[in-house]
Design a protein around this motif. Sequence first.
Motif, PDB file in Angstrom:
ATOM      1  N   VAL A   1     -12.354  72.040  88.370  1.00 22.38           N
ATOM      2  CA  VAL A   1     -12.281  70.848  89.104  1.00 22.38           C
ATOM      3  C   VAL A   1     -13.331  70.647  89.930  1.00 22.38           C
ATOM      4  CG1 VAL A   1     -10.379  69.840  90.681  1.00 22.38           C
ATOM      5  CG2 VAL A   1      -9.608  71.656  89.245  1.00 22.38           C
ATOM      6  N   THR A   2     -13.516  69.331  89.937  1.00 23.10           N
ATOM      7  CA  THR A   2     -14.759  68.919  90.484  1.00 23.10           C
ATOM      8  C   THR A   2     -14.573  69.304  92.071  1.00 23.10           C
ATOM      9  OG1 THR A   2     -16.186  66.928  91.160  1.00 23.10           O
ATOM     10  CG2 THR A   2     -13.935  66.522  90.981  1.00 23.10           C
ATOM     11  N   THR A   3     -15.825  69.480  92.636  1.00 24.91           N
ATOM     12  CA  THR A   3     -15.966  69.713  94.325  1.00 24.91           C
ATOM     13  C   THR A   3     -16.330  68.456  95.063  1.00 24.91           C
ATOM     14  OG1 THR A   3     -18.253  70.255  93.935  1.00 24.91           O
ATOM     15  CG2 THR A   3     -16.756  72.161  93.763  1.00 24.91           C
ATOM     16  N   HIS A   4     -16.373  67.269  94.207  1.00 30.20           N
ATOM     17  CA  HIS A   4     -16.833  65.980  94.857  1.00 30.20           C
ATOM     18  C   HIS A   4     -15.218  65.236  95.215  1.00 30.20           C
ATOM     19  CE1 HIS A   4     -20.953  66.796  93.984  1.00 30.20           C
ATOM     20  NE2 HIS A   4     -20.681  66.993  92.725  1.00 30.20           N
ATOM     21  N   PRO A   5     -15.300  64.472  96.037  1.00 27.49           N
ATOM     22  CA  PRO A   5     -14.245  63.725  96.483  1.00 27.49           C
ATOM     23  C   PRO A   5     -13.860  62.721  95.220  1.00 27.49           C
ATOM     24  CG  PRO A   5     -15.744  63.600  98.198  1.00 27.49           C
ATOM     25  CD  PRO A   5     -16.540  64.381  97.039  1.00 27.49           C
ATOM     26  N   ILE A   6     -12.518  62.591  94.915  1.00 26.94           N
ATOM     27  CA  ILE A   6     -11.974  61.708  93.689  1.00 26.94           C
ATOM     28  C   ILE A   6     -11.715  60.412  94.567  1.00 26.94           C
ATOM     29  CG2 ILE A   6     -10.351  61.503  92.217  1.00 26.94           C
ATOM     30  CD1 ILE A   6     -10.308  64.485  92.020  1.00 26.94           C
ATOM     31  N   GLU A   7     -12.027  59.229  94.140  1.00 27.80           N
ATOM     32  CA  GLU A   7     -11.655  58.081  94.723  1.00 27.80           C
ATOM     33  C   GLU A   7     -10.016  57.855  94.610  1.00 27.80           C
ATOM     34  OE1 GLU A   7     -12.535  53.322  94.038  1.00 27.80           O
ATOM     35  OE2 GLU A   7     -13.796  54.767  92.985  1.00 27.80           O
ATOM     36  N   SER A   8      -9.576  57.485  95.793  1.00 25.24           N
ATOM     37  CA  SER A   8      -8.219  57.132  95.740  1.00 25.24           C
ATOM     38  C   SER A   8      -7.874  56.379  94.776  1.00 25.24           C
ATOM     39  CB  SER A   8      -7.969  56.466  97.130  1.00 25.24           C
ATOM     40  OG  SER A   8      -6.329  56.259  97.275  1.00 25.24           O
ATOM     41  N   GLY A   9      -6.806  56.366  93.971  1.00 19.96           N
ATOM     42  CA  GLY A   9      -6.271  55.700  92.857  1.00 19.96           C
ATOM     43  C   GLY A   9      -7.098  56.036  91.536  1.00 19.96           C
ATOM     44  N   GLY A  10      -8.080  56.688  91.519  1.00 24.28           N
ATOM     45  CA  GLY A  10      -8.696  57.395  90.337  1.00 24.28           C
ATOM     46  C   GLY A  10      -7.926  58.386  89.529  1.00 24.28           C
ATOM     47  N   PHE A  11      -8.206  58.649  88.448  1.00 29.23           N
ATOM     48  CA  PHE A  11      -7.512  59.340  87.640  1.00 29.23           C
ATOM     49  C   PHE A  11      -7.991  60.883  87.787  1.00 29.23           C
ATOM     50  CE2 PHE A  11      -7.291  55.495  84.792  1.00 29.23           C
ATOM     51  CZ  PHE A  11      -5.699  55.526  84.836  1.00 29.23           C
ATOM     52  N   VAL A  12      -7.472  61.726  88.102  1.00 29.18           N
ATOM     53  CA  VAL A  12      -7.646  63.045  88.568  1.00 29.18           C
ATOM     54  C   VAL A  12      -8.088  63.776  87.223  1.00 29.18           C
ATOM     55  CG1 VAL A  12      -6.754  65.318  89.306  1.00 29.18           C
ATOM     56  CG2 VAL A  12      -6.290  63.284  90.514  1.00 29.18           C
ATOM     57  N   THR A  13      -7.518  63.413  86.312  1.00 28.63           N
ATOM     58  CA  THR A  13      -7.928  64.083  84.975  1.00 28.63           C
ATOM     59  C   THR A  13      -9.489  63.877  84.482  1.00 28.63           C
ATOM     60  OG1 THR A  13      -6.945  62.244  83.611  1.00 28.63           O
ATOM     61  CG2 THR A  13      -5.451  64.163  83.900  1.00 28.63           C
ATOM     62  N   ASP A  14      -9.844  62.733  84.962  1.00 31.28           N
ATOM     63  CA  ASP A  14     -11.290  62.511  84.838  1.00 31.28           C
ATOM     64  C   ASP A  14     -12.110  63.365  85.326  1.00 31.28           C
ATOM     65  OD1 ASP A  14     -10.624  60.350  82.979  1.00 31.28           O
ATOM     66  OD2 ASP A  14     -11.078  58.886  84.488  1.00 31.28           O
ATOM     67  N   HIS A  15     -11.682  64.236  86.158  1.00 34.88           N
ATOM     68  CA  HIS A  15     -12.400  64.949  87.053  1.00 34.88           C
ATOM     69  C   HIS A  15     -11.952  66.589  86.923  1.00 34.88           C
ATOM     70  CE1 HIS A  15     -14.061  61.720  89.104  1.00 34.88           C
ATOM     71  NE2 HIS A  15     -12.829  61.144  89.047  1.00 34.88           N
ATOM     72  N   VAL A  16     -11.325  66.998  85.842  1.00 38.65           N
ATOM     73  CA  VAL A  16     -11.012  68.364  85.448  1.00 38.65           C
ATOM     74  C   VAL A  16     -11.028  68.574  84.138  1.00 38.65           C
ATOM     75  CG1 VAL A  16      -8.919  69.999  85.281  1.00 38.65           C
ATOM     76  CG2 VAL A  16      -9.217  68.141  87.329  1.00 38.65           C
ATOM     77  N   TYR A  17     -11.680  69.655  83.660  1.00 38.64           N
ATOM     78  CA  TYR A  17     -11.770  69.887  82.506  1.00 38.64           C
ATOM     79  C   TYR A  17     -11.522  71.606  82.082  1.00 38.64           C
ATOM     80  CZ  TYR A  17     -16.431  71.740  83.587  1.00 38.64           C
ATOM     81  OH  TYR A  17     -17.499  72.810  83.875  1.00 38.64           O
ATOM     82  N   GLU A  18     -10.954  71.544  80.840  1.00 43.26           N
ATOM     83  CA  GLU A  18     -10.405  72.852  80.473  1.00 43.26           C
ATOM     84  C   GLU A  18     -11.550  73.807  80.114  1.00 43.26           C
ATOM     85  OE1 GLU A  18      -7.267  73.098  77.835  1.00 43.26           O
ATOM     86  OE2 GLU A  18      -6.291  71.540  78.639  1.00 43.26           O
ATOM     87  N   GLU A  19     -11.683  75.256  80.562  1.00 44.58           N
ATOM     88  CA  GLU A  19     -12.574  76.059  80.020  1.00 44.58           C
ATOM     89  C   GLU A  19     -11.982  76.659  78.577  1.00 44.58           C
ATOM     90  OE1 GLU A  19     -15.479  77.350  81.245  1.00 44.58           O
ATOM     91  OE2 GLU A  19     -15.501  75.812  83.038  1.00 44.58           O
ATOM     92  N   PRO A  20     -12.745  77.333  77.860  1.00 46.24           N
ATOM     93  CA  PRO A  20     -12.197  77.846  76.604  1.00 46.24           C
ATOM     94  C   PRO A  20     -11.211  78.991  77.130  1.00 46.24           C
ATOM     95  CG  PRO A  20     -14.646  77.774  76.609  1.00 46.24           C
ATOM     96  CD  PRO A  20     -14.134  77.420  77.748  1.00 46.24           C
ATOM     97  N   ARG A  21     -10.304  79.152  76.119  1.00 51.03           N
ATOM     98  CA  ARG A  21      -9.231  80.044  76.833  1.00 51.03           C
ATOM     99  C   ARG A  21      -9.741  81.675  76.199  1.00 51.03           C
ATOM    100  NH1 ARG A  21      -4.771  77.701  72.614  1.00 51.03           N
ATOM    101  NH2 ARG A  21      -6.805  77.566  71.376  1.00 51.03           N
ATOM    102  N   GLU A  22      -9.125  82.532  77.358  1.00 51.48           N
ATOM    103  CA  GLU A  22      -9.579  83.853  77.061  1.00 51.48           C
ATOM    104  C   GLU A  22      -8.394  84.823  77.045  1.00 51.48           C
ATOM    105  OE1 GLU A  22     -12.285  85.085  80.171  1.00 51.48           O
ATOM    106  OE2 GLU A  22     -13.312  83.089  80.309  1.00 51.48           O
TER     107      GLU A  22
END
Length: 196
Positions: free
Chosen positions: A38-59
């Motif tokens: 998850v990004t450590t930068h603030p997310i603009e209100s109303g923005g899509f949170v999914t644009d700031h989160v990405y999945e790591e490879p499964r372990e």
Amino acid sequence: MADPLSILFSQVPGRRASIGAVTLDATVNESHQYLANVTTHPIESGGFVTDHVYEEPREVTIEGEITSSPVIFFGNLGGLSDRRIEAYDQLVSLYKTRDIVTLVTGLKIYTDMVIQSLSFPRDQKTGGRLQFSASFKEARKVSSQVIGVASEKAAADKKDKVAGNKDLGRQEATNATPAQEEKAKVKRSLLLDIIQ
């Protein structure tokens, strides 16, 4: 104490735990890990949170056992070879060659997995069993595609770029204005301060 059948056999009927071609007699422990950054930068209100989160490879981490005499209810008992040594050699080979394997667990079948670490603990209680711990990480694959560009368009683009760079010939040097000289002095002063 765990139910012996859940240790010996996969939770999915008709499917035994395996690592590539190596079938396990017992899976003692499985750990399935899904991570997201998850990004450590603030997310603009109303923005899509999914644009700031990405999945790591499964372990996945598996602790398992392989014996010289597997429990088989249907089928023959196989040859007289030592399955422990064969399984050890196969697991080490998969690790060394960094081959991508299919991992069958009690919860899920994982494809495109690579062995990250492999250990074989042994002690006086091990006896005729090969105990091991293996951790796997998903190797993500992508497909690339080459797209051709029409030759007429490429020639037109090149012509436009060349037209923007006109040769102005030999030019006479001009003296800097007082404002330009002052700006250059400030830059030199800052540069000297940084160097010292």
